[in-house]
Design a protein around this motif. Sequence first.
Motif, PDB file in Angstrom:
ATOM      1  N   LEU A 129     -33.183 -27.886 -26.171  1.00  9.78           N
ATOM      2  CA  LEU A 129     -33.997 -27.807 -27.018  1.00  9.78           C
ATOM      3  C   LEU A 129     -35.299 -28.708 -26.935  1.00  9.78           C
ATOM      4  O   LEU A 129     -36.418 -28.066 -26.903  1.00  9.78           O
ATOM      5  CB  LEU A 129     -33.630 -27.586 -28.198  1.00  9.78           C
ATOM      6  N   ASP A 130     -34.958 -29.781 -26.821  1.00  6.47           N
ATOM      7  CA  ASP A 130     -36.311 -30.858 -26.592  1.00  6.47           C
ATOM      8  C   ASP A 130     -37.002 -30.643 -25.600  1.00  6.47           C
ATOM      9  O   ASP A 130     -38.317 -30.624 -25.467  1.00  6.47           O
ATOM     10  CB  ASP A 130     -35.528 -32.189 -26.791  1.00  6.47           C
ATOM     11  N   ARG A 131     -36.216 -30.477 -24.212  1.00  4.19           N
ATOM     12  CA  ARG A 131     -36.960 -30.276 -22.868  1.00  4.19           C
ATOM     13  C   ARG A 131     -37.916 -29.126 -23.069  1.00  4.19           C
ATOM     14  O   ARG A 131     -38.787 -28.932 -22.600  1.00  4.19           O
ATOM     15  CB  ARG A 131     -35.799 -30.301 -21.811  1.00  4.19           C
ATOM     16  N   TYR A 132     -37.343 -28.071 -23.803  1.00  8.86           N
ATOM     17  CA  TYR A 132     -37.853 -26.625 -23.836  1.00  8.86           C
ATOM     18  C   TYR A 132     -39.256 -26.929 -24.773  1.00  8.86           C
ATOM     19  O   TYR A 132     -40.221 -26.665 -24.394  1.00  8.86           O
ATOM     20  CB  TYR A 132     -37.268 -25.697 -24.613  1.00  8.86           C
ATOM     21  N   LEU A 133     -39.086 -27.548 -25.959  1.00  4.87           N
ATOM     22  CA  LEU A 133     -40.201 -27.829 -26.739  1.00  4.87           C
ATOM     23  C   LEU A 133     -41.295 -28.884 -26.146  1.00  4.87           C
ATOM     24  O   LEU A 133     -42.439 -28.803 -26.326  1.00  4.87           O
ATOM     25  CB  LEU A 133     -39.846 -28.349 -28.237  1.00  4.87           C
ATOM     26  N   SER A 134     -41.004 -29.790 -25.310  1.00  6.17           N
ATOM     27  CA  SER A 134     -41.551 -30.837 -24.874  1.00  6.17           C
ATOM     28  C   SER A 134     -42.570 -30.154 -23.824  1.00  6.17           C
ATOM     29  O   SER A 134     -43.589 -30.578 -23.538  1.00  6.17           O
ATOM     30  CB  SER A 134     -40.759 -31.807 -24.007  1.00  6.17           C
ATOM     31  N   LEU A 135     -42.098 -28.935 -23.074  1.00  8.52           N
ATOM     32  CA  LEU A 135     -42.826 -28.303 -22.111  1.00  8.52           C
ATOM     33  C   LEU A 135     -43.913 -27.437 -22.613  1.00  8.52           C
ATOM     34  O   LEU A 135     -45.003 -27.298 -22.348  1.00  8.52           O
ATOM     35  CB  LEU A 135     -42.181 -27.734 -20.999  1.00  8.52           C
ATOM     36  N   TYR A 210     -32.364 -23.411 -21.132  1.00  5.74           N
ATOM     37  CA  TYR A 210     -32.778 -23.632 -19.698  1.00  5.74           C
ATOM     38  C   TYR A 210     -33.509 -22.643 -18.783  1.00  5.74           C
ATOM     39  O   TYR A 210     -34.324 -22.940 -18.108  1.00  5.74           O
ATOM     40  CB  TYR A 210     -31.472 -24.084 -19.076  1.00  5.74           C
ATOM     41  N   ALA A 211     -33.123 -21.430 -19.199  1.00  4.60           N
ATOM     42  CA  ALA A 211     -33.765 -20.147 -18.633  1.00  4.60           C
ATOM     43  C   ALA A 211     -35.151 -20.282 -19.225  1.00  4.60           C
ATOM     44  O   ALA A 211     -36.319 -20.058 -18.358  1.00  4.60           O
ATOM     45  CB  ALA A 211     -33.196 -19.052 -19.026  1.00  4.60           C
ATOM     46  N   GLY A 212     -35.587 -20.611 -20.434  1.00  4.55           N
ATOM     47  CA  GLY A 212     -36.984 -20.619 -20.935  1.00  4.55           C
ATOM     48  C   GLY A 212     -37.548 -21.934 -20.257  1.00  4.55           C
ATOM     49  O   GLY A 212     -38.717 -21.926 -19.780  1.00  4.55           O
ATOM     50  N   ILE A 213     -37.014 -23.049 -19.932  1.00  6.65           N
ATOM     51  CA  ILE A 213     -37.379 -24.053 -19.346  1.00  6.65           C
ATOM     52  C   ILE A 213     -38.017 -23.764 -17.881  1.00  6.65           C
ATOM     53  O   ILE A 213     -39.093 -24.092 -17.519  1.00  6.65           O
ATOM     54  CB  ILE A 213     -36.631 -25.422 -19.202  1.00  6.65           C
ATOM     55  N   ALA A 217     -41.825 -23.898 -16.609  1.00  7.99           N
ATOM     56  CA  ALA A 217     -42.039 -24.815 -15.638  1.00  7.99           C
ATOM     57  C   ALA A 217     -42.742 -23.982 -14.385  1.00  7.99           C
ATOM     58  O   ALA A 217     -43.666 -24.381 -13.783  1.00  7.99           O
ATOM     59  CB  ALA A 217     -40.943 -25.295 -15.064  1.00  7.99           C
ATOM     60  N   ARG A 218     -42.436 -22.676 -14.268  1.00  7.74           N
ATOM     61  CA  ARG A 218     -42.951 -22.045 -13.123  1.00  7.74           C
ATOM     62  C   ARG A 218     -44.617 -21.590 -13.953  1.00  7.74           C
ATOM     63  O   ARG A 218     -45.310 -21.511 -12.883  1.00  7.74           O
ATOM     64  CB  ARG A 218     -42.165 -20.508 -13.236  1.00  7.74           C
ATOM     65  N   ARG A 219     -44.561 -21.233 -14.722  1.00  8.59           N
ATOM     66  CA  ARG A 219     -46.054 -21.095 -15.434  1.00  8.59           C
ATOM     67  C   ARG A 219     -46.961 -22.263 -15.260  1.00  8.59           C
ATOM     68  O   ARG A 219     -48.069 -22.206 -14.569  1.00  8.59           O
ATOM     69  CB  ARG A 219     -45.955 -20.602 -16.883  1.00  8.59           C
ATOM     70  N   HIS A 220     -46.318 -23.339 -15.282  1.00  5.70           N
ATOM     71  CA  HIS A 220     -47.216 -24.532 -15.179  1.00  5.70           C
ATOM     72  C   HIS A 220     -47.462 -24.861 -13.806  1.00  5.70           C
ATOM     73  O   HIS A 220     -48.501 -25.201 -13.421  1.00  5.70           O
ATOM     74  CB  HIS A 220     -46.406 -25.947 -15.872  1.00  5.70           C
ATOM     75  N   THR A 243     -41.820 -30.315  -8.653  1.00  2.00           N
ATOM     76  CA  THR A 243     -41.271 -29.211  -9.168  1.00  2.00           C
ATOM     77  C   THR A 243     -40.051 -29.083  -8.486  1.00  2.00           C
ATOM     78  O   THR A 243     -39.126 -28.539  -9.117  1.00  2.00           O
ATOM     79  CB  THR A 243     -42.288 -28.080  -8.966  1.00  2.00           C
ATOM     80  N   GLY A 244     -39.921 -29.095  -7.102  1.00  4.73           N
ATOM     81  CA  GLY A 244     -38.574 -28.690  -6.355  1.00  4.73           C
ATOM     82  C   GLY A 244     -37.467 -29.890  -6.923  1.00  4.73           C
ATOM     83  O   GLY A 244     -36.358 -29.406  -7.100  1.00  4.73           O
ATOM     84  N   ARG A 245     -37.911 -30.906  -6.994  1.00  2.00           N
ATOM     85  CA  ARG A 245     -37.157 -32.009  -7.373  1.00  2.00           C
ATOM     86  C   ARG A 245     -36.344 -31.740  -8.751  1.00  2.00           C
ATOM     87  O   ARG A 245     -35.066 -31.771  -9.129  1.00  2.00           O
ATOM     88  CB  ARG A 245     -37.473 -33.367  -7.387  1.00  2.00           C
ATOM     89  N   GLY A 246     -37.373 -31.247  -9.612  1.00  2.00           N
ATOM     90  CA  GLY A 246     -37.028 -31.006 -11.230  1.00  2.00           C
ATOM     91  C   GLY A 246     -35.953 -29.946 -11.078  1.00  2.00           C
ATOM     92  O   GLY A 246     -34.851 -29.867 -11.852  1.00  2.00           O
ATOM     93  N   PHE A 247     -36.186 -28.786 -10.136  1.00  2.00           N
ATOM     94  CA  PHE A 247     -35.185 -27.730 -10.286  1.00  2.00           C
ATOM     95  C   PHE A 247     -34.001 -28.028  -9.797  1.00  2.00           C
ATOM     96  O   PHE A 247     -33.070 -27.522 -10.020  1.00  2.00           O
ATOM     97  CB  PHE A 247     -35.805 -26.531  -9.431  1.00  2.00           C
ATOM     98  N   SER A 248     -33.869 -28.966  -8.740  1.00  2.00           N
ATOM     99  CA  SER A 248     -32.677 -29.427  -8.019  1.00  2.00           C
ATOM    100  C   SER A 248     -31.842 -29.984  -9.451  1.00  2.00           C
ATOM    101  O   SER A 248     -30.515 -29.869  -9.380  1.00  2.00           O
ATOM    102  CB  SER A 248     -32.986 -30.070  -6.902  1.00  2.00           C
ATOM    103  N   ARG A 249     -32.348 -30.906 -10.041  1.00  2.00           N
ATOM    104  CA  ARG A 249     -31.795 -31.786 -11.152  1.00  2.00           C
ATOM    105  C   ARG A 249     -31.281 -30.484 -12.056  1.00  2.00           C
ATOM    106  O   ARG A 249     -30.127 -31.031 -12.539  1.00  2.00           O
ATOM    107  CB  ARG A 249     -32.843 -32.803 -11.735  1.00  2.00           C
ATOM    108  N   LEU A 250     -32.227 -29.647 -12.365  1.00  2.00           N
ATOM    109  CA  LEU A 250     -31.743 -28.629 -13.377  1.00  2.00           C
ATOM    110  C   LEU A 250     -30.316 -27.805 -13.000  1.00  2.00           C
ATOM    111  O   LEU A 250     -29.453 -27.799 -13.761  1.00  2.00           O
ATOM    112  CB  LEU A 250     -32.806 -27.723 -13.679  1.00  2.00           C
ATOM    113  N   ILE A 251     -30.554 -27.744 -11.553  1.00  2.00           N
ATOM    114  CA  ILE A 251     -29.434 -26.821 -11.156  1.00  2.00           C
ATOM    115  C   ILE A 251     -27.929 -27.944 -11.392  1.00  2.00           C
ATOM    116  O   ILE A 251     -26.873 -27.456 -11.619  1.00  2.00           O
ATOM    117  CB  ILE A 251     -29.543 -26.447  -9.523  1.00  2.00           C
ATOM    118  N   LEU A 252     -28.149 -29.069 -10.895  1.00  2.00           N
ATOM    119  CA  LEU A 252     -27.046 -29.942 -11.125  1.00  2.00           C
ATOM    120  C   LEU A 252     -26.532 -30.112 -12.432  1.00  2.00           C
ATOM    121  O   LEU A 252     -25.307 -29.960 -12.799  1.00  2.00           O
ATOM    122  CB  LEU A 252     -27.583 -31.326 -10.506  1.00  2.00           C
TER     123      LEU A 252
END
Length: 327
Positions: A129-135, A210-213, A217-220, A243-252
């Motif tokens: 939730l924090d990551r979603y709101l911070s974005l 995380y789906a909202g994140i 992120a895609r909009r940004h 962005t690619g590294r962020g999505f890789s970490r998110l998948i992990l």
Amino acid sequence: MILNASDLGWDESSGMDPVFPLDQLESSSSPKVPPLTMWGVALCVSGTVITAENAIVITTILATPSLRAPVFLLLASLGLADLLAGVALILHFLFQFCVEPRDWSQLLTSGLLVTSLTASLCSLMGVALDRYLSLSHALTYGSGQSRRRAAILLLLVWLGACVIGAGPAMGWHCLEDLNSCSVAPPLTRTYLSLLCGGFLVVVVVTLQLYAGICRVARRHAHAIATQRHFLPTNQPYASRHSTGRGFSRLILVLSVFVGCWMPFSLWGLLGDASSPPLYTYATLVPAAGSSLLNPILYSLRNKDIRKVLLNCDPSSPAPAELPPSAG
């Protein structure tokens, strides 16, 4: 939340002993301390490692005045929950191999595990939730009001976790009625079903966050791409790479999260006392193992916490309070 080694089909010569045994469901007149096994030593060592790494995270956050953004409150809560899980593993080792097992020790260990796992899972949802709101609210999120709201939310989470964890000690156990046992005695089937149902709800909500994140992120990323002619030549590539590294970490993170929590949440709902205890053991270990992985995936990957740990000098200036990193 305990299993019997004999139920798992292991003999003494195997050197194995389950992580969460309830060895004396049918208490004998003279309980004996079982012989120490290699698995018991591994249990104690893993509990010690979990306790130590989470104690480092909590101490780092509390001792650094600049780490007061909502994300650090959530990471401290996650560290405390995982630390309690490590303490529960150590207590289980002591009750199992150092003193004669008693009903109260089984209830204490089970209640502490339920409390710690509940608080840990809810803290993970809070981190999402924090990551979603911070974005999505980058300009206003992280203010003093946001910190107060995060503190109140964590207080409610811990009160709820303590109430839920007190269930076995308050009589919601099957020590006196083995027919009501769940796949994880001494918890009753009704209690565990409600617990795992709640776990599944939290898992689904976390996945939605995380789906909202990903959407934000895609909009940004799209907004940056539309402005690329105002940026230096190498900036679009850097943005895409980041962005690619962020999505890789998110998948992990999501893979570990689902792999740790989904199996036991489903098994607790579908299984019963007649189910093979080995399956319960196999689904409980990942849930408890998440306490070992959480500090690495969440706290130690945060650049501000890493900066404090690398400095390791209490007299050095604290890092500036930056927007919390997604790592």
